[in-house]
Write an enzyme that holds these catalytic residues in place. Structure first.
Site, PDB file in Angstrom:
ATOM      1  N   ALA A  86       0.859  -1.187   0.000  1.00 52.56           N
ATOM      2  CA  ALA A  86       0.000   0.000   0.000  1.00 52.56           C
ATOM      3  C   ALA A  86       0.896   1.238   0.000  1.00 52.56           C
ATOM      4  CB  ALA A  86      -0.909   0.007   1.222  1.00 52.56           C
ATOM      5  N   LYS A  87       0.344   2.378  -0.299  1.00 52.05           N
ATOM      6  CA  LYS A  87       1.092   3.632  -0.196  1.00 52.05           C
ATOM      7  C   LYS A  87       0.100   4.778  -0.259  1.00 52.05           C
ATOM      8  CE  LYS A  87       5.601   4.713  -0.182  1.00 52.05           C
ATOM      9  NZ  LYS A  87       6.734   3.881   0.224  1.00 52.05           N
ATOM     10  N   GLY A  88       0.499   5.919   0.224  1.00 51.41           N
ATOM     11  CA  GLY A  88      -0.404   7.058   0.140  1.00 51.41           C
ATOM     12  C   GLY A  88       0.221   8.295   0.713  1.00 51.41           C
TER      13      GLY A  88
END
Ligand code: NAD
Length: 410
Positions: A101-103
């Site tokens: 995931a990333k953000g």
């Protein structure tokens, strides 16, 4: 190419060798979930500040999703997609029970006061709390976020869901963080290089020359470990400029200089050098440890290092990667080389869940085991398939994620 397209280029190159069907390929590159939220806060002057937050959850077939949160004006969906998918492949290469995931938030945090940064972080958690969690998606620090930001996330999430230290990693050691997390990525980078040197019969770090771009968390720790092992670091660059000394830079003195001036530039123990010239130096090992996309089609033919050690995420564009390979430069890829950070984040999560702390020796030993085992697997695939280390890393990762997906059933 965009960030996501770059990662998918490497993915597809490996997928072709593995003979994956087009359907499986498409399923594996498609993110599980993408979220874009309004993060409005009241600024200290009473006005309204509106920012956009992103979280991309790429794949959860091997476990909860894991990846950093970045506060930077350039954060957008494409960047988050690319970095989220990179996390899926990275966690699989070092065999952690996670997906990717990333953000982050599109914001320049330097323009906000600490109180505004805290409000922004808490508001972001209020917007995404139902899709993150210790067994869903576990954020961590990335560019411009740190242990304090992680502490705010833990507190806000715990306010809503009850005490949950395992919802984020990279927390302060005094607040359920792990010993050894701060230096983990730099330590892993040097472990990765040592494994390769040994296996390729190239000796040890002692006496080798290095040029390093980036002197932040990853670059500065990598320099310390290289220096301790007798490596000669002849140039270091950062956002403020660069410094060069063919005899080897005094890393202790440079750290003291950078602590006060916030840049390596102006260091008395060397001559100035530009970041572009640094990439072209005749050294044994070039270590990009700052931004993505710095080794490109425009400069890859001029890289004179024998090894590129990718400490940063995505520092080499696909075309540059091909040029380096054609020229016989060994590229040790980001999804293995800089995986030490997420590996010790995993140890932090494990300690939080067990409510038990590990000492630093255990953390270093376990990190070494993960990095070594990953290298042994990659080196075997490189030999068997006659491919680059990057393609081998993607083959290993895609195989693990693909098998988990198939076993769980679509
Ligand atoms: P950081 O913010 O601590 O340091 C970044 C460094 O890059 C600084 O020295 C900065 O001056 C330099 N820099 C910025 N712009 C530059 C430019 N235009 N030219 C030259 N140098 C420039 O960040 P970090 O945590 O050290 O991360 C560095 C890289 O490593 C990033 O690509 C990040 O995604 C990756 N990474 C970090 C970790 C981690 O645990 N921190 C883990 C895996 C990958």
């Amino acid at each position: 190419m965009s960030g996501f397209e770059d990662v998918n280029y490497y993915f597809r190159k490996a997928a072709r060798i593995m003979d994956l069907s087009a359907h499986v390929e498409q399923m594996l590159v498609t993110p599980f979930r993408e979220v874009k939220v309004d993060v409005s806060i009241t600024l200290d002057n009473g006005e309204l500040g509106t920012f956009i937050g992103y979280r991309v959850q790429h794949d959860n077939s091997r476990g909860p999703m894991k990846g950093g949160l970045r506060y930077h004006p350039t954060v957008d969906m494409d960047e988050a997609q690319g970095l989220a998918s990179l996390m899926t492949w990275k966690t699989a290469v070092v065999n952690l029970p996670y997906g990717g995931a990333k953000g982050g938030i599109a914001v320049d945090p330097a323009a906000l006061t600490p109180r505004e940064q805290e409000r922004l972080t808490r508001r972001f958690v209020q917007q995404i709390h139902d899709i993150i969690g210790p067994h869903r998606d576990i954020p961590a620090p990335d560019v411009n976020t740190n242990a304090q930001v992680m502490a705010w996330i833990m507190d806000e999430y715990s306010r809503i869901h009850g005490f949950s230290p395992a919802v984020v990693t990279g927390k302060p050691v005094e607040l359920f963080g792990s010993r050894g997390r701060e230096e983990a990525t730099g330590r892993g980078v040097v472990m990765a290089l040592e494994e390769h040197l040994k296996d390729a019969g190239l000796g040890e770090v002692r006496g080798k020359t290095f040029a390093v771009q980036g002197f932040g968390n990853v670059g500065s720790w990598a320099c310390r470990f290289l220096h301790d092992r007798g490596g000669r670091i002849v140039a270091i660059g950062d956002a403020g400029g660069g410094v060069r000394n063919p005899e080897g830079l005094d890393i202790g003195a440079l750290l003291a200089h950078a602590r006060t001036t916030r840049t390596v530039s102006g260091f008395a123990g060397g001559e100035p050098i530009s970041n572009e010239a640094l990439l072209r130096l005749d050294v044994d090992v070039l270590v990009p440890a700052a931004l993505g996309g710095v080794i490109t089609e425009a400069n890859a033919a001029d890289v004179r290092a024998r090894i590129v050690l990718e400490a940063a995420n995505a520092p080499t564009t696909p075309r540059a990667d091909e040029i380096l390979q054609e020229r016989g430069v060994t590229v040790l890829p980001d999804i293995w080389v800089n995986a030490g950070g997420v590996t010790v984040s995993y140890f932090e999560w494990v300690q939080n869940i067990q409510q038990f702390t590990w000492d630093e020796d255990r953390i270093t030993a376990e990190l070494g085991r993960h990095m070594r085992e990953a290298y042994a697997t990659l080196a075997r695939v490189v030999r068997e398939r006659q491919v680059s280390f990057r393609t081998a890393a993607f083959i290993v990762a895609i195989g693990r994620v693909g098998r988990a997906t198939a076993l769980r059933g679509v």
